[in-house]
Design a protein around this motif. Structure first.
Motif, PDB file in Angstrom:
ATOM      1  N   PRO A   3      -4.331   5.087   3.491  1.00 47.34           N
ATOM      2  CA  PRO A   3      -4.556   5.449   4.893  1.00 47.34           C
ATOM      3  C   PRO A   3      -3.855   6.769   5.238  1.00 47.34           C
ATOM      4  CG  PRO A   3      -3.855   3.164   4.704  1.00 47.34           C
ATOM      5  CD  PRO A   3      -3.714   3.773   3.352  1.00 47.34           C
ATOM      6  N   PRO A   4      -4.453   7.586   6.092  1.00 43.07           N
ATOM      7  CA  PRO A   4      -3.845   8.876   6.452  1.00 43.07           C
ATOM      8  C   PRO A   4      -2.430   8.751   7.011  1.00 43.07           C
ATOM      9  CG  PRO A   4      -6.098   8.790   7.234  1.00 43.07           C
ATOM     10  CD  PRO A   4      -5.774   7.430   6.699  1.00 43.07           C
ATOM     11  N   ALA A   5      -2.132   7.672   7.691  1.00 40.95           N
ATOM     12  CA  ALA A   5      -0.789   7.487   8.256  1.00 40.95           C
ATOM     13  C   ALA A   5       0.256   7.281   7.167  1.00 40.95           C
ATOM     14  CB  ALA A   5      -0.786   6.291   9.209  1.00 40.95           C
ATOM     15  N   ASN A   6      -0.169   6.950   5.960  1.00 43.03           N
ATOM     16  CA  ASN A   6       0.761   6.685   4.858  1.00 43.03           C
ATOM     17  C   ASN A   6       0.790   7.796   3.820  1.00 43.03           C
ATOM     18  OD1 ASN A   6      -0.435   3.602   5.479  1.00 43.03           O
ATOM     19  ND2 ASN A   6       1.768   3.854   5.433  1.00 43.03           N
ATOM     20  N   SER A  59       5.671   3.903   6.197  1.00 45.06           N
ATOM     21  CA  SER A  59       6.098   4.405   4.897  1.00 45.06           C
ATOM     22  C   SER A  59       5.072   5.420   4.427  1.00 45.06           C
ATOM     23  CB  SER A  59       6.186   3.265   3.890  1.00 45.06           C
ATOM     24  OG  SER A  59       7.187   2.376   4.276  1.00 45.06           O
ATOM     25  N   LYS A  60       5.556   6.493   3.818  1.00 43.81           N
ATOM     26  CA  LYS A  60       4.655   7.563   3.373  1.00 43.81           C
ATOM     27  C   LYS A  60       4.843   7.798   1.884  1.00 43.81           C
ATOM     28  CE  LYS A  60       3.993   9.799   7.708  1.00 43.81           C
ATOM     29  NZ  LYS A  60       3.137  10.827   8.191  1.00 43.81           N
ATOM     30  N   VAL A  61       3.740   8.153   1.227  1.00 43.69           N
ATOM     31  CA  VAL A  61       3.748   8.343  -0.213  1.00 43.69           C
ATOM     32  C   VAL A  61       3.030   9.646  -0.550  1.00 43.69           C
ATOM     33  CG1 VAL A  61       3.110   7.343  -2.434  1.00 43.69           C
ATOM     34  CG2 VAL A  61       3.637   5.851  -0.514  1.00 43.69           C
ATOM     35  N   GLY A  62       3.628  10.388  -1.481  1.00 41.12           N
ATOM     36  CA  GLY A  62       3.006  11.598  -1.995  1.00 41.12           C
ATOM     37  C   GLY A  62       2.974  11.534  -3.510  1.00 41.12           C
ATOM     38  N   PHE A  63       2.037  12.250  -4.109  1.00 32.90           N
ATOM     39  CA  PHE A  63       1.854  12.211  -5.552  1.00 32.90           C
ATOM     40  C   PHE A  63       1.921  13.612  -6.130  1.00 32.90           C
ATOM     41  CE2 PHE A  63      -0.391   8.681  -3.664  1.00 32.90           C
ATOM     42  CZ  PHE A  63       0.131   7.617  -4.364  1.00 32.90           C
ATOM     43  N   VAL A  64       2.554  13.737  -7.305  1.00 33.82           N
ATOM     44  CA  VAL A  64       2.615  14.988  -8.043  1.00 33.82           C
ATOM     45  C   VAL A  64       2.069  14.702  -9.433  1.00 33.82           C
ATOM     46  CG1 VAL A  64       4.118  16.788  -8.960  1.00 33.82           C
ATOM     47  CG2 VAL A  64       4.659  15.725  -6.759  1.00 33.82           C
ATOM     48  N   VAL A  65       0.939  15.331  -9.745  1.00 32.60           N
ATOM     49  CA  VAL A  65       0.331  15.169 -11.060  1.00 32.60           C
ATOM     50  C   VAL A  65       0.075  16.583 -11.588  1.00 32.60           C
ATOM     51  CG1 VAL A  65      -1.536  14.117 -12.382  1.00 32.60           C
ATOM     52  CG2 VAL A  65      -0.751  13.023 -10.285  1.00 32.60           C
ATOM     53  N   VAL A  86      -0.171   2.105  -5.590  1.00 33.22           N
ATOM     54  CA  VAL A  86       0.813   2.216  -4.510  1.00 33.22           C
ATOM     55  C   VAL A  86       0.316   1.537  -3.238  1.00 33.22           C
ATOM     56  CG1 VAL A  86       1.955   3.857  -2.978  1.00 33.22           C
ATOM     57  CG2 VAL A  86       1.930   4.264  -5.421  1.00 33.22           C
ATOM     58  N   ARG A  87      -0.969   1.636  -2.955  1.00 35.80           N
ATOM     59  CA  ARG A  87      -1.523   1.039  -1.736  1.00 35.80           C
ATOM     60  C   ARG A  87      -1.224  -0.459  -1.667  1.00 35.80           C
ATOM     61  NH1 ARG A  87      -7.669   1.019  -1.703  1.00 35.80           N
ATOM     62  NH2 ARG A  87      -7.206  -0.767  -3.019  1.00 35.80           N
ATOM     63  N   ASP A  88      -1.285  -1.129  -2.799  1.00 32.86           N
ATOM     64  CA  ASP A  88      -1.024  -2.567  -2.830  1.00 32.86           C
ATOM     65  C   ASP A  88       0.437  -2.908  -2.598  1.00 32.86           C
ATOM     66  OD1 ASP A  88      -3.705  -2.919  -3.388  1.00 32.86           O
ATOM     67  OD2 ASP A  88      -3.402  -3.067  -5.552  1.00 32.86           O
ATOM     68  N   ARG A  89       1.331  -1.930  -2.757  1.00 35.73           N
ATOM     69  CA  ARG A  89       2.772  -2.182  -2.636  1.00 35.73           C
ATOM     70  C   ARG A  89       3.382  -1.597  -1.370  1.00 35.73           C
ATOM     71  NH1 ARG A  89       0.743  -2.203  -7.474  1.00 35.73           N
ATOM     72  NH2 ARG A  89       1.685  -3.365  -9.174  1.00 35.73           N
ATOM     73  N   LEU A  90       2.585  -0.989  -0.509  1.00 31.48           N
ATOM     74  CA  LEU A  90       3.103  -0.366   0.713  1.00 31.48           C
ATOM     75  C   LEU A  90       3.791  -1.366   1.634  1.00 31.48           C
ATOM     76  CD1 LEU A  90       0.466   2.257   1.868  1.00 31.48           C
ATOM     77  CD2 LEU A  90       2.841   2.644   1.271  1.00 31.48           C
ATOM     78  N   ALA A  91       3.257  -2.559   1.731  1.00 29.45           N
ATOM     79  CA  ALA A  91       3.821  -3.561   2.637  1.00 29.45           C
ATOM     80  C   ALA A  91       5.215  -4.000   2.201  1.00 29.45           C
ATOM     81  CB  ALA A  91       2.901  -4.771   2.718  1.00 29.45           C
ATOM     82  N   ALA A  92       5.537  -3.872   0.929  1.00 31.00           N
ATOM     83  CA  ALA A  92       6.848  -4.298   0.421  1.00 31.00           C
ATOM     84  C   ALA A  92       7.934  -3.260   0.684  1.00 31.00           C
ATOM     85  CB  ALA A  92       6.760  -4.582  -1.068  1.00 31.00           C
ATOM     86  N   LEU A  93       7.553  -2.041   1.070  1.00 31.12           N
ATOM     87  CA  LEU A  93       8.534  -0.991   1.318  1.00 31.12           C
ATOM     88  C   LEU A  93       9.131  -1.130   2.712  1.00 31.12           C
ATOM     89  CD1 LEU A  93       6.593   2.098  -0.069  1.00 31.12           C
ATOM     90  CD2 LEU A  93       8.439   0.847  -1.180  1.00 31.12           C
TER      91      LEU A  93
END
Length: 128
Positions: A3-6, A59-65, A86-93
């Motif tokens: 989601p854009p908010a994350n 919670s926000k997530v960024g990726f570096v590849v 990561v999307r499946d684990r966002l709620a645990a953060l």
């Protein structure tokens, strides 16, 4: 899709998480996490800017590849797998957590399950 908010999108936010956050390395990825600081009483910032955190509640997530992972097709495949994992684990953060997930070269040959195992191990280490 994440989601854009994350999504962590600003370069300054990536830099802040990498510089000030905790780091946990695994064979296929490195995870940097900036956990929300406890609320300080008003006026107790100690001379720092009041908005030292890049995000507020979600919670926000960024990726570096990087190109070390492979060509553009491989990099995008790894990015999609990481976003899904990561999307499946966002709620645990904890709310307000910022993560930067950096893929290493062995991530190109890894399955989603293997990436998930590495991410889980890194998050366990960072959140204890």
């Amino acid at each position: 899709m994440l989601p854009p908010a994350n999504r962590l999108t600003r370069s300054q936010d990536f830099g802040l998480v990498v510089r000030r956050g905790r780091r946990a390395g695994r064979p296929r990825l490195v995870v940097h996490a900036l956990l929300p600081s406890p609320a300080l009483p008003q006026g107790a910032e100690g001379g720092r800017a009041p908005s030292a955190q890049p995000t507020l509640d979600p919670s926000k997530v960024g990726f570096v590849v990087s190109k070390a992972v492979g060509n553009s097709v491989v990099r995008h495949r790894v990015s999609r797998r990481l976003r899904h994992v990561v999307r499946d684990r966002l709620a645990a953060l904890p709310a307000g957590t910022s993560l930067v997930v950096r893929a290493l070269a062995p991530a190109a040959a890894a399955s989603s399950a293997e990436l998930g195992e590495d991410l889980d191990a890194a998050l366990r280490r960072l959140l204890r």
